[in-house]
Write an enzyme that holds these catalytic residues in place. Structure first.
Site, mmCIF file in Angstrom:
data_model
loop_
_atom_site.group_PDB
_atom_site.id
_atom_site.type_symbol
_atom_site.label_atom_id
_atom_site.label_comp_id
_atom_site.label_asym_id
_atom_site.label_seq_id
_atom_site.Cartn_x
_atom_site.Cartn_y
_atom_site.Cartn_z
ATOM 1 N N THR A 44 0.856 -1.188 0.000
ATOM 2 C CA THR A 44 0.000 0.000 0.000
ATOM 3 C C THR A 44 0.892 1.237 0.000
ATOM 4 O O THR A 44 2.115 1.133 0.028
ATOM 5 C CB THR A 44 -0.916 0.036 1.246
ATOM 6 O OG1 THR A 44 -0.126 0.324 2.401
ATOM 7 C CG2 THR A 44 -1.659 -1.284 1.431
ATOM 8 N N CYS A 45 0.253 2.405 0.052
ATOM 9 C CA CYS A 45 1.039 3.639 0.112
ATOM 10 C C CYS A 45 1.784 3.759 1.438
ATOM 11 O O CYS A 45 2.714 4.547 1.572
ATOM 12 C CB CYS A 45 0.145 4.852 -0.107
ATOM 13 S SG CYS A 45 -1.117 5.033 1.163
ATOM 14 N N SER B 13 -2.735 2.315 10.890
ATOM 15 C CA SER B 13 -2.676 3.115 9.667
ATOM 16 C C SER B 13 -2.309 4.547 10.017
ATOM 17 O O SER B 13 -2.494 4.976 11.153
ATOM 18 C CB SER B 13 -4.039 3.132 8.964
ATOM 19 O OG SER B 13 -4.397 1.853 8.531
ATOM 20 N N GLU C 224 -9.249 4.301 8.301
ATOM 21 C CA GLU C 224 -9.423 4.497 6.853
ATOM 22 C C GLU C 224 -9.859 3.180 6.219
ATOM 23 O O GLU C 224 -9.319 2.127 6.531
ATOM 24 C CB GLU C 224 -8.160 5.071 6.211
ATOM 25 C CG GLU C 224 -6.898 4.263 6.425
ATOM 26 C CD GLU C 224 -6.653 3.209 5.357
ATOM 27 O OE1 GLU C 224 -7.326 3.239 4.324
ATOM 28 O OE2 GLU C 224 -5.808 2.342 5.575
ATOM 29 N N PRO C 225 -10.840 3.203 5.345
ATOM 30 C CA PRO C 225 -11.422 1.969 4.823
ATOM 31 C C PRO C 225 -10.636 1.296 3.686
ATOM 32 O O PRO C 225 -10.886 0.148 3.371
ATOM 33 C CB PRO C 225 -12.797 2.408 4.325
ATOM 34 C CG PRO C 225 -12.626 3.845 3.968
ATOM 35 C CD PRO C 225 -11.602 4.390 4.933
ATOM 36 N N GLN C 226 -9.689 1.984 3.083
ATOM 37 C CA GLN C 226 -9.011 1.441 1.905
ATOM 38 C C GLN C 226 -8.201 0.178 2.199
ATOM 39 O O GLN C 226 -8.103 -0.701 1.357
ATOM 40 C CB GLN C 226 -8.087 2.489 1.269
ATOM 41 C CG GLN C 226 -8.804 3.620 0.593
ATOM 42 C CD GLN C 226 -9.237 4.700 1.580
ATOM 43 O OE1 GLN C 226 -8.855 4.703 2.744
ATOM 44 N NE2 GLN C 226 -10.068 5.619 1.111
#
Length: 174
Positions: free
Chosen positions: A59-60, A119, A124-126
């Site tokens: 992920t980022c 996170s 955050e849902p991503q």
């Protein structure tokens, strides 16, 4: 919900190794990030080197490898060498900035990540969708099989409970 601690479920050989991207320069982060297509390619080539179940999450904010194997050091060496593209200098940087969790600590980490409790933006849902996407890729490439699949399903159940039973997904200040 509890997970049976017996060896048959894989918890005794469950590990996660990972990197939080804040520990690297943006140029190195760019080299390490794997998009969905690259996760598939990395999974396929990794499965030729190791025979254990492995899930890759990129992920980022992080890149992590969840796997079931007795020898964490050997698998760490193989994965990080491949991630560093056999560059010894990058390998040393990756190793120095990495983290490792095993057994129940690895499971707790998976649950925290899946529920977006670990996170940059709590709740955050991503991340849930990103893990499910990585899970799908792992199943398609054959690197996620029954034991890891079972652990991931427990993580999804837990993440859904966290969202349902807390205000975690309601936004800042709640």
């Amino acid at each position: 919900m509890t997970i049976d601690p017996s060896p048959k479920n894989g918890i005794d050989i469950f590990h996660v190794i990972g990197l939080k991207y804040g520990a690297f320069s943006s140029s190195l982060r760019e080299k390490l990030f794997l998009d969905e297509h690259e996760i598939e390619d990395f999974s396929n080539s990794l499965s030729e080197l190791i025979q254990c179940e492995v899930l890759i999450v990129s992920t980022c904010d992080r890149i992590e490898f969840y796997f079931l194997e007795n020898n964490i050091e050997t698998i760490t060496q193989i994965i990080f060498t491949k991630l560093a593209l056999d560059n010894e200098q990058i390998f040393k940087k990756i190793l120095a900035a990495s983290y490792k969790y095993s057994q129940h600590s690895a499971l707790k980490h998976l649950f925290r990540v899946t529920a977006a409790l670990d996170s940059q933006i709590i709740g955050e849902p991503q991340i849930f969708g990103q893990i499910r996407s990585s899970h799908r890729i792992g199943k398609e490439t054959g690197t996620v099989r029954s034991k890891l699949n079972n652990l991931l399903n427990h993580a999804y159940f837990t993440a859904k409970r966290v969202r349902k039973e807390t205000n975690i997904g309601q936004g800042p200040g709640l």
